[in-house]
Design a protein around this motif. Structure first.
Motif, PDB file in Angstrom:
ATOM      1  N   PRO A  47       0.870  -1.145   0.063  1.00  0.00           N
ATOM      2  CA  PRO A  47       0.078   0.121  -0.172  1.00  0.00           C
ATOM      3  C   PRO A  47       0.885   1.310   0.032  1.00  0.00           C
ATOM      4  O   PRO A  47       2.160   1.165   0.386  1.00  0.00           O
ATOM      5  N   ASP A  48      -0.002   2.438  -0.538  1.00  0.00           N
ATOM      6  CA  ASP A  48       0.727   3.554  -0.504  1.00  0.00           C
ATOM      7  C   ASP A  48       0.577   4.502   0.840  1.00  0.00           C
ATOM      8  O   ASP A  48       1.317   5.669   0.816  1.00  0.00           O
ATOM      9  N   THR A  49      -0.012   4.045   1.724  1.00  0.00           N
ATOM     10  CA  THR A  49      -0.363   4.654   2.768  1.00  0.00           C
ATOM     11  C   THR A  49       1.036   4.810   3.821  1.00  0.00           C
ATOM     12  O   THR A  49       1.793   3.932   3.945  1.00  0.00           O
ATOM     13  N   GLU A  50       1.008   5.679   4.864  1.00  0.00           N
ATOM     14  CA  GLU A  50       2.067   5.879   5.602  1.00  0.00           C
ATOM     15  C   GLU A  50       2.283   4.617   6.681  1.00  0.00           C
ATOM     16  O   GLU A  50       3.187   3.998   7.139  1.00  0.00           O
ATOM     17  N   TYR A  51       1.045   4.479   7.212  1.00  0.00           N
ATOM     18  CA  TYR A  51       0.965   3.135   8.199  1.00  0.00           C
ATOM     19  C   TYR A  51       0.202   1.949   7.168  1.00  0.00           C
ATOM     20  O   TYR A  51      -0.890   2.350   6.518  1.00  0.00           O
ATOM     21  N   PHE A  52       0.508   0.823   7.628  1.00  0.00           N
ATOM     22  CA  PHE A  52      -0.272  -0.431   7.024  1.00  0.00           C
ATOM     23  C   PHE A  52      -0.019  -1.768   7.846  1.00  0.00           C
ATOM     24  O   PHE A  52       0.953  -1.720   8.513  1.00  0.00           O
ATOM     25  N   TRP A  53      -0.986  -2.515   7.499  1.00  0.00           N
ATOM     26  CA  TRP A  53      -0.921  -3.779   8.173  1.00  0.00           C
ATOM     27  C   TRP A  53      -0.510  -4.492   7.322  1.00  0.00           C
ATOM     28  O   TRP A  53      -0.483  -4.477   6.035  1.00  0.00           O
ATOM     29  N   LEU A  54       0.498  -5.536   8.004  1.00  0.00           N
ATOM     30  CA  LEU A  54       0.990  -6.891   7.225  1.00  0.00           C
ATOM     31  C   LEU A  54       0.137  -8.297   7.776  1.00  0.00           C
ATOM     32  O   LEU A  54       0.262  -8.205   9.020  1.00  0.00           O
ATOM     33  N   VAL A  55      -0.322  -8.776   6.847  1.00  0.00           N
ATOM     34  CA  VAL A  55      -1.301  -9.810   7.143  1.00  0.00           C
ATOM     35  C   VAL A  55      -0.946 -11.210   6.689  1.00  0.00           C
ATOM     36  O   VAL A  55      -0.937 -11.117   5.493  1.00  0.00           O
ATOM     37  N   ASP A  56      -0.913 -12.280   7.316  1.00  0.00           N
ATOM     38  CA  ASP A  56      -0.816 -13.389   6.942  1.00  0.00           C
ATOM     39  C   ASP A  56      -1.832 -14.143   7.638  1.00  0.00           C
ATOM     40  O   ASP A  56      -1.878 -14.499   8.592  1.00  0.00           O
ATOM     41  N   PRO A  57      -2.990 -14.503   6.515  1.00  0.00           N
ATOM     42  CA  PRO A  57      -4.310 -15.117   7.101  1.00  0.00           C
ATOM     43  C   PRO A  57      -4.205 -16.326   7.722  1.00  0.00           C
ATOM     44  O   PRO A  57      -4.919 -16.797   8.415  1.00  0.00           O
ATOM     45  N   ILE A  58      -2.966 -17.356   7.074  1.00  0.00           N
ATOM     46  CA  ILE A  58      -2.766 -18.533   7.577  1.00  0.00           C
ATOM     47  C   ILE A  58      -1.396 -18.651   7.426  1.00  0.00           C
ATOM     48  O   ILE A  58      -0.877 -18.980   6.325  1.00  0.00           O
ATOM     49  N   ASP A  59      -0.462 -18.902   8.593  1.00  0.00           N
ATOM     50  CA  ASP A  59       0.873 -19.053   8.474  1.00  0.00           C
ATOM     51  C   ASP A  59       0.968 -20.398   8.880  1.00  0.00           C
ATOM     52  O   ASP A  59       0.505 -20.846   9.892  1.00  0.00           O
ATOM     53  N   GLY A  60       1.681 -21.292   8.052  1.00  0.00           N
ATOM     54  CA  GLY A  60       1.745 -22.602   8.097  1.00  0.00           C
ATOM     55  C   GLY A  60       0.602 -23.568   7.540  1.00  0.00           C
ATOM     56  O   GLY A  60      -0.114 -24.400   7.880  1.00  0.00           O
TER      57      GLY A  60
END
Length: 274
Positions: free
Chosen positions: A77-90
């Motif tokens: 994303p081009d936003t200053e703050y952003f979420w990093l999301v792994d919906p299922i790790d593993g």
């Protein structure tokens, strides 16, 4: 500037819990039907997409100005703050019903991780932390422990984890040489299949170190924060501080007898790889 407090932590934990419960339900239904479905892979894709969709909607409602970079959508994303999301790790574990996987959510300000949450899907155990405020494990019962790395200082007494990339069958640079080298030096070596949880276990002291060469930021941003907040160290293979732009990662309790020795072993093993 975004001001974070414990209410934000609880909000993100709640979103991770909802996603975790959703994919757990899908898994229970899907594994029963897997013979009639085309493949375990389809179950994963379906659950990954559903989980990320839930997380995106829930976070957007509460934090409309924060972007999201997820494994499924994979657009920075081009936003200053952003979420990093792994919906299922593993996901491989998930597809087979092996209970070692997690929902991963981190809040980023550029390359700085401000908040991390790792929700273990089958236990309801959650790891969370905020930059500068420590990292914690909360059991489903509500019991909380502050995370602290262990103090093992030699590889031959260390319990270590690693993982293998998806390209392991097609390239010689696939962590095989590193694995064999560390196997000869370590007290114990495991491959558990979720980088998110491996990092949480380094932070909690259950593991001395975890390394892997081909990681995405959403796999490891929360866990890297936990390890650092718990007194450990997270670098790339060259020993430079790990950031979300690094692919390789070495995390440990920070003791030279572990971290430096591991960097050395990896460098030695990689000499033979063209």
């Amino acid at each position: 500037k975004m001001h974070l407090d414990q209410r934000d932590v609880e909000a993100v934990i709640d979103v991770a819990r909802q996603a975790g419960e959703l994919v757990r339900g899908m898994q229970e239904a899907g594994l029963r039907n897997i013979k009639s479905k085309s493949s375990a892979g389809d179950l994963v894709t379906e659950a990954d997409v559903a989980s990320e969709r839930l997380i995106r909607a829930a976070l957007a409602e509460r934090y409309p100005h924060v972007g999201l970079w997820g494994e499924e959508s994979n657009t920075m994303p081009d936003t200053e703050y952003f979420w990093l999301v792994d919906p299922i790790d593993g996901t491989s574990n998930y597809a087979f019903g092996l209970d070692y996987n997690a929902v991963n959510i981190a809040l980023q300000h550029g390359t700085t991780t401000l908040l991390g949450v790792t929700w273990q899907i089958h236990t309801g155990r959650v790891y969370y932390g905020r930059a500068g405020e420590g990292a914690f494990r909360r059991e489903a019962s509500g019991v909380e422990t502050r995370l602290q790395v262990n103090d093992v200082d030699e590889l031959r007494r260390a319990l270590i984890t690693t993982g293998f990339p998806y390209h392991s069958g097609t390239s010689a640079d696939n962590n095989g040489a590193e694995f064999v080298r560390v196997l000869a030096l370590a007290g114990g070596l495991r491959c558990l299949g979720s980088a998110a949880l491996d990092l949480a276990h380094v932070a909690s002291g259950a593991l001395c170190a975890f390394w892997e060469g081909w990681l995405n930021p959403w796999d490891v941003a929360p866990g890297a924060l936990f390890v650092r907040e718990a007194g450990g160290r997270v670098t790339d293979y060259a020993g430079e501080e790990w950031s979300i732009n690094s692919k390789p990662l070495v995390s440990s309790n920070g003791r030279p007898g572990i971290h430096d020795a591991l960097l050395e072993a990896i460098a030695e093993a990689r000499k033979g790889i063209v």
